[in-house]
Motif scaffolding. Structure first.
Motif, mmCIF file in Angstrom:
data_model
loop_
_atom_site.group_PDB
_atom_site.id
_atom_site.type_symbol
_atom_site.label_atom_id
_atom_site.label_comp_id
_atom_site.label_asym_id
_atom_site.label_seq_id
_atom_site.Cartn_x
_atom_site.Cartn_y
_atom_site.Cartn_z
ATOM 1 N N LYS A 303 -18.457 -34.490 11.794
ATOM 2 C CA LYS A 303 -19.912 -34.437 11.693
ATOM 3 C C LYS A 303 -20.397 -32.985 11.700
ATOM 4 C CE LYS A 303 -24.121 -35.664 14.243
ATOM 5 N NZ LYS A 303 -24.654 -36.300 15.473
ATOM 6 N N ASN A 304 -19.868 -32.181 12.620
ATOM 7 C CA ASN A 304 -20.272 -30.774 12.712
ATOM 8 C C ASN A 304 -19.851 -29.983 11.478
ATOM 9 O OD1 ASN A 304 -21.441 -31.157 15.207
ATOM 10 N ND2 ASN A 304 -19.614 -30.603 16.346
ATOM 11 N N LEU A 305 -18.663 -30.286 10.933
ATOM 12 C CA LEU A 305 -18.200 -29.609 9.723
ATOM 13 C C LEU A 305 -19.126 -29.927 8.540
ATOM 14 C CD1 LEU A 305 -14.310 -30.045 9.902
ATOM 15 C CD2 LEU A 305 -15.601 -27.923 10.163
ATOM 16 N N PHE A 306 -19.569 -31.186 8.443
ATOM 17 C CA PHE A 306 -20.476 -31.578 7.361
ATOM 18 C C PHE A 306 -21.798 -30.818 7.459
ATOM 19 C CE2 PHE A 306 -23.907 -34.135 5.607
ATOM 20 C CZ PHE A 306 -23.423 -34.434 4.343
ATOM 21 N N ILE A 307 -22.353 -30.742 8.656
ATOM 22 C CA ILE A 307 -23.632 -30.047 8.864
ATOM 23 C C ILE A 307 -23.519 -28.569 8.509
ATOM 24 C CG2 ILE A 307 -25.305 -29.327 10.632
ATOM 25 C CD1 ILE A 307 -24.712 -32.034 12.032
ATOM 26 N N MET A 308 -22.379 -27.959 8.896
ATOM 27 C CA MET A 308 -22.183 -26.529 8.619
ATOM 28 C C MET A 308 -21.958 -26.251 7.138
ATOM 29 S SD MET A 308 -19.860 -24.868 11.672
ATOM 30 C CE MET A 308 -18.462 -25.927 11.322
ATOM 31 N N GLY A 309 -21.347 -27.210 6.425
ATOM 32 C CA GLY A 309 -20.879 -26.908 5.081
ATOM 33 C C GLY A 309 -21.732 -27.358 3.914
ATOM 34 N N ILE A 310 -22.582 -28.357 4.086
ATOM 35 C CA ILE A 310 -23.234 -28.970 2.939
ATOM 36 C C ILE A 310 -24.159 -28.008 2.183
ATOM 37 C CG2 ILE A 310 -25.099 -29.925 4.380
ATOM 38 C CD1 ILE A 310 -23.504 -31.506 1.216
ATOM 39 N N VAL A 311 -24.968 -27.209 2.882
ATOM 40 C CA VAL A 311 -25.896 -26.294 2.206
ATOM 41 C C VAL A 311 -25.149 -25.173 1.473
ATOM 42 C CG1 VAL A 311 -27.784 -24.653 2.521
ATOM 43 C CG2 VAL A 311 -27.815 -26.833 3.739
ATOM 44 N N PRO A 312 -24.198 -24.466 2.120
ATOM 45 C CA PRO A 312 -23.442 -23.438 1.392
ATOM 46 C C PRO A 312 -22.724 -23.989 0.165
ATOM 47 C CG PRO A 312 -23.085 -23.204 3.749
ATOM 48 C CD PRO A 312 -23.855 -24.476 3.553
ATOM 49 N N PHE A 313 -22.179 -25.215 0.258
ATOM 50 C CA PHE A 313 -21.483 -25.807 -0.880
ATOM 51 C C PHE A 313 -22.422 -26.017 -2.061
ATOM 52 C CE2 PHE A 313 -17.677 -26.761 1.538
ATOM 53 C CZ PHE A 313 -16.711 -26.781 0.551
ATOM 54 N N ILE A 314 -23.608 -26.506 -1.797
ATOM 55 C CA ILE A 314 -24.580 -26.745 -2.874
ATOM 56 C C ILE A 314 -24.978 -25.430 -3.550
ATOM 57 C CG2 ILE A 314 -26.935 -27.507 -3.372
ATOM 58 C CD1 ILE A 314 -26.562 -29.640 -1.184
ATOM 59 N N LEU A 315 -25.206 -24.401 -2.766
ATOM 60 C CA LEU A 315 -25.601 -23.094 -3.298
ATOM 61 C C LEU A 315 -24.481 -22.487 -4.148
ATOM 62 C CD1 LEU A 315 -27.432 -21.552 -0.211
ATOM 63 C CD2 LEU A 315 -28.472 -22.364 -2.330
ATOM 64 N N ILE A 316 -23.260 -22.530 -3.621
ATOM 65 C CA ILE A 316 -22.120 -21.953 -4.353
ATOM 66 C C ILE A 316 -21.870 -22.729 -5.637
ATOM 67 C CG2 ILE A 316 -19.627 -21.546 -4.273
ATOM 68 C CD1 ILE A 316 -19.978 -21.044 -1.242
ATOM 69 N N PHE A 317 -21.988 -24.050 -5.590
ATOM 70 C CA PHE A 317 -21.779 -24.897 -6.760
ATOM 71 C C PHE A 317 -22.729 -24.513 -7.891
ATOM 72 C CE2 PHE A 317 -22.663 -28.668 -9.315
ATOM 73 C CZ PHE A 317 -21.379 -29.108 -9.626
ATOM 74 N N SER A 318 -23.929 -24.131 -7.545
ATOM 75 C CA SER A 318 -24.958 -23.824 -8.544
ATOM 76 C C SER A 318 -24.676 -22.538 -9.311
ATOM 77 C CB SER A 318 -26.334 -23.722 -7.860
ATOM 78 O OG SER A 318 -26.633 -24.906 -7.162
ATOM 79 N N PRO A 321 -19.720 -19.771 -11.702
ATOM 80 C CA PRO A 321 -19.218 -18.906 -12.778
ATOM 81 C C PRO A 321 -19.795 -17.495 -12.708
ATOM 82 C CG PRO A 321 -19.865 -21.042 -13.643
ATOM 83 C CD PRO A 321 -20.369 -20.976 -12.238
ATOM 84 N N GLN A 322 -21.090 -17.399 -12.420
ATOM 85 C CA GLN A 322 -21.737 -16.083 -12.336
ATOM 86 C C GLN A 322 -21.183 -15.272 -11.163
ATOM 87 O OE1 GLN A 322 -23.159 -19.033 -12.666
ATOM 88 N NE2 GLN A 322 -25.005 -19.002 -13.958
ATOM 89 N N LEU A 323 -20.937 -15.947 -10.049
ATOM 90 C CA LEU A 323 -20.386 -15.267 -8.872
ATOM 91 C C LEU A 323 -18.985 -14.718 -9.156
ATOM 92 C CD1 LEU A 323 -21.479 -17.666 -5.972
ATOM 93 C CD2 LEU A 323 -22.200 -15.293 -6.300
#
Length: 354
Positions: A303-318, A321-323
């Motif tokens: 549960k804690n891993l999900f809370i920590m990771g979901i927002v950064p994952f969405i941002l990086i996914f977007s 390629p540019q990064l």
């Protein structure tokens, strides 16, 4: 009071391990733009072809008895597991060395790896041996709760890998630096653990070997051999072996892009998951020995891993390629596109890996 102390100890152990893991994982990430400008995607493809062989060999070199070291209540039984794992490691290393000699001597290496320098195959037995020893001593250190040893060995392993990879990369054009750096890193990491655990790992340990106890140990922990070992090998095949399937259909540049994307999108997560996983395993073993349920602890971590990771994952996914193009050079934009497809799976892997 006991629960509070247990929680504080658990967090303290995670912080100790994570401090070493953060440094060990952060250094390659920080220096990755430099490494990306020394090596081409094709060089990373070569590394990706060798790593599954070494990884599977390293699993076979302990038959997962290293993982079992944490479990026994009695130190003497754990010591027998340690000795058994050492014996298996040496045996598998000798077998891999003989296979390597045959492949090189009779020219089979050129048939199997046509574009690979045959001399790089010598790194396979050394890699199998050193990773096996590293894992055995790492779990023994976990059992002893000497997490500082684990942290220091990780830092030395990572630093040595980088030094050799960068140095050889400037001297030799090709993948040699990546492969040699990877193996030598584990050699030095193992030496650090041998030195810091020298009071236990010495000549006297051989006197503890007993054929009868060896047989009983293998029998008692046979599930680690017949169930856990194939499971671990299958994980490697799924995790790294896919590169051999891709080799049939795609160019070396795409293979290298995939290997690079996988390496540098998953690596930052290892900073969190490997430390939590190792301490969780030790704590879960203790709870199991006391006939207590470990699921509550497991679900809380996920549960804690999900809370920590979901927002950064969405941002990086977007912007993946540019990064990649900006950080690693335009040569790796395609790797960024591949990374975008990998991210959902990597996120799920991140949640369950501890």
């Amino acid at each position: 009071m006991f629960k509070e102390a247990l929680r504080n100890q658990f967090l303290a152990n995670i912080v100790t391990l994570m401090s070493g893991t953060v440094i060990a994982q952060a250094l390659p990430i920080i220096l990755s733009p430099w490494i990306a400008r020394i090596y081409t995607p094709e060089n990373f493809a070569t590394l990706a072809l060798i790593l599954p062989i070494i990884s599977i060999g390293a699993i076979l070199s302990t038959l997962r008895l290293d993982v079992a070291i944490v479990i026994p209540k009695e130190d003497n039984e754990a010591l027998q597991l340690l000795i058994s794992a050492f014996i298996i490691n040496i045996s598998i290393t000798i077998i891999s060395l003989l296979i390597t000699i045959i492949l090189i001597s009779f020219g089979f290496s050129e048939m199997l790896f046509p574009k690979l320098n045959p001399y790089l195959l010598w790194t396979i037995p050394l890699g199998i041996f050193s990773i096996g020893i590293y894992q055995i001593l790492n779990f023994w250190s976990t059992r002893c709760k000497t997490y500082r040893n684990n942290a220091i060995s990780k830092i030395i392993q990572s630093t040595t890998t980088l030094i050799f990879s960068i140095s050889i990369g400037y001297l030799i054009i090709g993948p040699e630096g990546l492969v040699i750096g990877f193996v030598v890193g584990y050699v030095f990491g193992s030496l650090v653990l041998v030195y810091r655990l020298r009071n236990i790992i010495n000549r006297d340990i051989l006197k503890s070997f007993n054929k009868e106890l060896f047989g009983l140990t293998i029998k008692k922990y046979r599930n680690f051999i017949v169930i856990n070992t194939p499971h671990a090998i299958l994980d490697v095949v799924i995790d790294q072996g896919i590169i051999y399937l891709m080799k049939v259909y795609f160019t070396e540049k795409i293979l290298g892009g995939f290997a690079f994307a996988y390496r540098y999108t998953k690596a930052p997560l290892s900073i969190i998951t490997s430390s939590i996983g190792q301490v969780f395993y030790e704590q879960a073993s203790k709870l199991t020995a006391e006939n207590k349920d470990v699921r509550k602890l497991m679900f809380k971590i996920q549960k804690n891993l999900f809370i920590m990771g979901i927002v950064p994952f969405i941002l990086i996914f977007s912007f993946t390629p540019q990064l990649f193009a900006f950080i690693f050079s335009e040569n790796y934009r395609q790797a960024g596109e591949i990374a975008r497809y990998l991210l959902p799976w990597i996120f799920m892997n991140y949640l369950v890996s501890p």
